[in-house]
Enzyme design. Structure first.
Site, PDB file in Angstrom:
ATOM      1  CG  HIS A  83      -4.132  -6.138  -0.044  1.00 22.57           C
ATOM      2  ND1 HIS A  83      -3.203  -6.912   0.594  1.00 22.57           N
ATOM      3  CD2 HIS A  83      -5.082  -7.003  -0.493  1.00 22.57           C
ATOM      4  CE1 HIS A  83      -3.576  -8.196   0.532  1.00 22.57           C
ATOM      5  NE2 HIS A  83      -4.703  -8.263  -0.127  1.00 22.57           N
TER       6      HIS A  83
ATOM      7  CB  ILE B 143      -0.929  -0.004   1.244  1.00 25.74           C
ATOM      8  CG1 ILE B 143      -0.119  -0.171   2.552  1.00 25.74           C
ATOM      9  CG2 ILE B 143      -1.958  -1.113   1.142  1.00 25.74           C
ATOM     10  CD1 ILE B 143      -0.958  -0.047   3.828  1.00 25.74           C
ATOM     11  CG  ASP B 144       5.033   0.388  -0.446  1.00 23.73           C
ATOM     12  OD1 ASP B 144       4.822   0.417  -1.683  1.00 23.73           O
ATOM     13  OD2 ASP B 144       5.703  -0.491   0.107  1.00 23.73           O
TER      14      ASP B 144
HETATM   15  P1  NAD Z   1       4.161 -11.138   4.756  1.00 21.33           P
HETATM   16  O1  NAD Z   1       4.589 -10.219   5.828  1.00 21.33           O
HETATM   17  O2  NAD Z   1       3.129 -12.158   5.079  1.00 21.33           O
HETATM   18  O3  NAD Z   1       5.428 -11.906   4.188  1.00 21.33           O
HETATM   19  C1  NAD Z   1       6.603 -11.200   3.857  1.00 21.33           C
HETATM   20  C2  NAD Z   1       7.483 -12.095   3.015  1.00 21.33           C
HETATM   21  O4  NAD Z   1       8.592 -11.300   2.605  1.00 21.33           O
HETATM   22  C3  NAD Z   1       8.036 -13.300   3.790  1.00 21.33           C
HETATM   23  O5  NAD Z   1       7.872 -14.458   2.997  1.00 21.33           O
HETATM   24  C4  NAD Z   1       9.516 -12.938   3.980  1.00 21.33           C
HETATM   25  O6  NAD Z   1      10.343 -14.083   3.949  1.00 21.33           O
HETATM   26  C5  NAD Z   1       9.766 -12.064   2.762  1.00 21.33           C
HETATM   27  N1  NAD Z   1      10.878 -11.114   2.871  1.00 21.33           N
HETATM   28  C6  NAD Z   1      11.371 -10.492   3.985  1.00 21.33           C
HETATM   29  N2  NAD Z   1      12.384  -9.668   3.642  1.00 21.33           N
HETATM   30  C7  NAD Z   1      12.523  -9.770   2.284  1.00 21.33           C
HETATM   31  C8  NAD Z   1      13.405  -9.159   1.340  1.00 21.33           C
HETATM   32  N3  NAD Z   1      14.324  -8.256   1.708  1.00 21.33           N
HETATM   33  N4  NAD Z   1      13.271  -9.492   0.028  1.00 21.33           N
HETATM   34  C9  NAD Z   1      12.323 -10.391  -0.368  1.00 21.33           C
HETATM   35  N5  NAD Z   1      11.479 -11.011   0.492  1.00 21.33           N
HETATM   36  C10 NAD Z   1      11.571 -10.689   1.799  1.00 21.33           C
HETATM   37  O7  NAD Z   1       3.729 -10.215   3.534  1.00 21.33           O
HETATM   38  P2  NAD Z   1       2.533 -10.335   2.499  1.00 21.33           P
HETATM   39  O8  NAD Z   1       2.473 -11.730   1.970  1.00 21.33           O
HETATM   40  O9  NAD Z   1       2.703  -9.197   1.557  1.00 21.33           O
HETATM   41  O10 NAD Z   1       1.210 -10.108   3.368  1.00 21.33           O
HETATM   42  C11 NAD Z   1       1.156  -9.044   4.313  1.00 21.33           C
HETATM   43  C12 NAD Z   1       0.057  -8.022   4.089  1.00 21.33           C
HETATM   44  O11 NAD Z   1       0.447  -6.851   4.829  1.00 21.33           O
HETATM   45  C13 NAD Z   1      -0.119  -7.607   2.665  1.00 21.33           C
HETATM   46  O12 NAD Z   1      -1.453  -7.653   2.385  1.00 21.33           O
HETATM   47  C14 NAD Z   1       0.338  -6.157   2.593  1.00 21.33           C
HETATM   48  O13 NAD Z   1      -0.699  -5.348   2.071  1.00 21.33           O
HETATM   49  C15 NAD Z   1       0.497  -5.693   4.021  1.00 21.33           C
HETATM   50  N6  NAD Z   1       1.777  -4.968   4.229  1.00 21.33           N
HETATM   51  C16 NAD Z   1       2.170  -4.023   3.332  1.00 21.33           C
HETATM   52  C17 NAD Z   1       3.374  -3.362   3.504  1.00 21.33           C
HETATM   53  C18 NAD Z   1       3.776  -2.308   2.483  1.00 21.33           C
HETATM   54  O14 NAD Z   1       2.927  -1.697   1.862  1.00 21.33           O
HETATM   55  N7  NAD Z   1       5.085  -2.096   2.287  1.00 21.33           N
HETATM   56  C19 NAD Z   1       4.190  -3.663   4.579  1.00 21.33           C
HETATM   57  C20 NAD Z   1       3.760  -4.624   5.492  1.00 21.33           C
HETATM   58  C21 NAD Z   1       2.531  -5.281   5.300  1.00 21.33           C
END
Ligand code: NAD
Length: 274
Positions: free
Chosen positions: A125, A109-110
């Site tokens: 999302h 969502i960033d």
């Molecule tokens: P998740 O947190 O369930 O899983 C994160 C995955 O990223 C893990 O498998 C982990 O091993 C991997 N990971 C960690 N560091 C990494 C790196 N440097 N490079 C590649 N992979 C890496 O995330 P999800 O499956 O996206 O589900 C979480 C929900 O939370 C999503 O719906 C999302 O919308 C939301 N969310 C969004 C943000 C954002 O917008 N940046 C941040 C946190 C959560």
């Protein structure tokens, strides 16, 4: 664990042969931009459990009963996103467009894919930056600068003896009551339908691609997590980029997005990735 050169070259060959590529990204894609995943060790959900903070009724309850705690939660979500810039992984995905058709389907969502220059981005999302009113009517798009100012005023409000009124005043650019009813960020919380038209467009793109690269997603948040299986059923090749878990895949490149994605695009098309 590291990926082997053979797996990298095989994945690169699939990319070279592809006419349409979907890059399906999750929270891990933005980890190296300073936005921590929620689920990993020390992530947001440990301090702020999703059963309390992951849905609107829970947030409203917190606002009334514990506005200071809610302010800390909102700051923990907004601050890293307000200050983030795209990393080499986002830039490599954007650079892929010079070579093949690319659709980015993101759970994030960033806004970092758009900031990196990707042109077709479906945010299934939603986005913290898009403010919508009743029935999803567009109200305004916040800039990262707007978000930073909001974080500043929220921090000031959180330092004072925070009452609900001060919290609401701080988040007013993003959430409040306007002439036409309540407006809020277009983010999908637990129990809500996925963002439209992004979800329908994402489903269409994933059923028409030759290759899907999944990046930094644990594959646990449904229904978005079901997209790789749908894509595979059409015969497309699945390449997974994630240090911890491969999920559904044909080829797994274990490692961080900001390292692996530039290497993959470079191996496929030579020296133009980041
Ligand atoms: P998740 O947190 O369930 O899983 C994160 C995955 O990223 C893990 O498998 C982990 O091993 C991997 N990971 C960690 N560091 C990494 C790196 N440097 N490079 C590649 N992979 C890496 O995330 P999800 O499956 O996206 O589900 C979480 C929900 O939370 C999503 O719906 C999302 O919308 C939301 N969310 C969004 C943000 C954002 O917008 N940046 C941040 C946190 C959560």
């Amino acid at each position: 664990m590291d990926y082997t050169p053979e797996t990298l070259f095989e994945a690169a060959a699939h990319l070279r042969a592809a006419r349409e590529v979907v890059v399906f990204t999750g929270a891990g894609t933005s980890a190296e931009s300073g936005i921590a995943t929620f689920r990993d060790e020390g992530g947001l959900w440990q301090e702020f459990p999703p059963e309390q903070f992951g849905h609107w009724p829970g947030l409203v309850r917190m606002a009334v009963l514990r506005p200071r705690t809610l302010a800390r939660f909102v700051l923990a979500v907004l601050e890293p996103i307000a200050t983030a810039v795209p990393n080499a992984g986002h830039r490599a995905i954007a650079a892929l467009e010079e070579h093949t058709g690319v659709t980015v389907v993101t759970q994030n969502i960033d806004r970092l894919h758009s900031d990196a220059g990707s042109t077709i981005v479906h945010e299934v999302h939603g986005s913290l930056f898009e403010i919508v009113g009743r029935r999803g009517r567009f109200v305004r798009l916040l800039s990262r600068g707007d978000m930073l100012r909001l974080v500043e005023s929220l921090r000031r409000a959180a330092r004072s003896r925070l009452a609900l009124g001060r919290l609401l005043a701080a988040v007013r650019p993003m959430l409040g009551l306007g002439l036409r009813g309540i407006y809020r960020p277009k983010v999908v919380l637990f129990g809500e339908a996925l963002a439209q038209p992004d979800w329908d467009l994402a489903c269409r793109a994933t059923s028409q691609c030759d290759v899907m690269i999944t990046v930094g997603t644990s594959g646990t948040v449904m229904p978005a997590a079901g997209l790789p299986a749908k894509t595979r059923a059409t015969g497309a090749t699945l390449i997974s980029v994630d240090p911890e878990t491969a999920g559904l895949h044909d080829l797994w490149l274990p490692g961080r997005a900001a390292t692996v994605l530039p290497a993959l695009v470079d191996a496929a098309f030579g020296g133009e990735a980041a």
